[in-house]
Enzyme design. Structure first.
Site, mmCIF file in Angstrom:
data_model
loop_
_atom_site.group_PDB
_atom_site.id
_atom_site.type_symbol
_atom_site.label_atom_id
_atom_site.label_comp_id
_atom_site.label_asym_id
_atom_site.label_seq_id
_atom_site.Cartn_x
_atom_site.Cartn_y
_atom_site.Cartn_z
ATOM 1 N N CYS A 1 0.846 -1.203 0.000
ATOM 2 C CA CYS A 1 0.000 0.000 0.000
ATOM 3 C C CYS A 1 0.883 1.256 0.000
ATOM 4 C CB CYS A 1 -0.970 -0.036 1.170
ATOM 5 S SG CYS A 1 -2.321 1.158 1.014
ATOM 6 N N HIS B 1 -3.594 -5.112 0.337
ATOM 7 C CA HIS B 1 -3.087 -5.591 1.627
ATOM 8 C C HIS B 1 -3.202 -7.109 1.748
ATOM 9 C CE1 HIS B 1 -2.491 -1.801 3.929
ATOM 10 N NE2 HIS B 1 -3.365 -1.327 3.062
ATOM 11 N N GLU C 1 -1.849 -8.925 3.962
ATOM 12 C CA GLU C 1 -1.788 -9.333 5.372
ATOM 13 C C GLU C 1 -3.138 -9.245 6.076
ATOM 14 O OE1 GLU C 1 -1.934 -5.027 5.648
ATOM 15 O OE2 GLU C 1 -0.848 -6.382 4.307
#
Length: 321
Positions: free
Chosen positions: A134, A244, A246
């Site tokens: 990001c 993202h 994660e």
């Protein structure tokens, strides 16, 4: 017999090339190195909290740990020699998402010094990968370009599938990905986007970025504006995702529209496995076990907010008293 040997040698070369183990740098090739104790540095970013000057979200730590890496924080506001040491002692670096000023923040300075040191190592055939997520991807673009090319987009709190470019098939990141991972990424909304600014495709293609990075995927925001969503370095093991990977596994903040389903989890695990495997190609080590132990993230305080945000972070650099 000679023909068989010649064919076998050619086959091995092709396999190494396709798998992305070596990478081209001029006319040389990097020989792969296996290190099954990888340690990756995560760059700490600025915060206004009274608990510290910088922080690291625990989601990025867990993201790397799920793939078999350990984590050390790369602190902010340190002497230049500190960053050179950390790059030479670790096996890769991750620049996280967040919100900082690229030119004036502690994170911006840390990223510049780590990026410069990593470029030097890779040019000398010393494998050192960098990952940007990001804002981390945007910061990588800023460092490559030497200027901020971000444009406003309507792309926060939404998940999309990726629109792959033809280059994804020959990439290190996706070229050898299991078919089901590509299918999930291209058809299901598993990539969480949390950004208000993007690198537009037309800007990417007419800037230094298009020469430095290979464009692997794009997306369109809510208004149809196309932006770059995944890249990898053409000559260097540098990777950037505007989304993202994660979050599906480790971010439970109810304010986000995050897919926590099994397919999103598989993608998260694949991306973590890929980058940690890149770090395994680095043979860097800390000079001593004691230095290694005292630099690990476990030495820092972790704070959890037991409300509907589920924020879980490490505070790294203490505030001056």
């Amino acid at each position: 017999m000679y023909c068989i040997k010649q064919y076998f040698g050619l086959l091995c070369l092709l396999l190494f090339t396709v798998n992305g183990l070596p990478f081209p740098n001029g006319n040389k090739w990097q020989e792969p190195t296996l290190n099954n104790r990888p340690i990756i540095g995560i760059l700490a970013q600025d915060t206004s909290s009274a608990l510290g000057r910088t922080y690291i979200s625990a989601t990025y730590v867990k993201f790397l740990e799920q793939a078999g890496a350990r984590v050390v924080p790369i602190r902010g506001g340190q002497p230049e020699e500190y960053y050179i040491r950390m790059v030479n002692w670790t096996n890769g670096a991750l620049i996280p998402g967040g919100v900082v000023n690229f030119a004036t923040s502690l994170l911006g300075r840390s990223a510049r010094l780590v990026y410069d040191a990593a470029l030097k190592l890779n040019r000398n055939q010393d494998y050192f990968p960098i990952w940007g997520t990001c804002m981390g991807f945007q910061l990588l673009c800023y460092l490559v370009q030497g200027d901020n090319l971000l444009k406003r987009t309507d792309s926060a709190n939404i998940s999309w599938p990726l629109t792959f470019t033809p280059d994804f098939k020959s990439s290190r990141l996706f070229g050898q990905a299991p078919e089901n991972i590509i299918q999930i990424l291209s058809t299901e909304p598993v990539t969480q986007n949390e950004h208000h600014y993007s690198i537009l495709t037309k800007v990417f293609e007419t800037s230094k970025l298009g020469k430095f990075f290979k464009k692997l995927s794009v997306n369109r925001d809510r208004k149809g504006v196309e932006f770059i969503s995944t890249v990898e370095g053409k000559e260097f093991p540098f990777y950037g995702v505007q989304w993202h990977p994660e979050k599906p596994n480790f971010n439970w903040n109810t304010h986000y529209n995050t897919d926590h389903g099994p397919d999103a989890v598989r993608v998260s695990q694949y991306m973590a496995n890929f980058f940690v495997n890149e770090a395994r190609k680095s043979s860097h080590r800390f000079p001593s076990v004691k230095l290694e132990a005292t630099n690990l993230i476990e030495n820092y305080n972790r704070t959890f907010s037991s409300d509907d945000t589920f924020v879980d972070i490490y505070y790294i650099d203490p505030r001056d008293t």
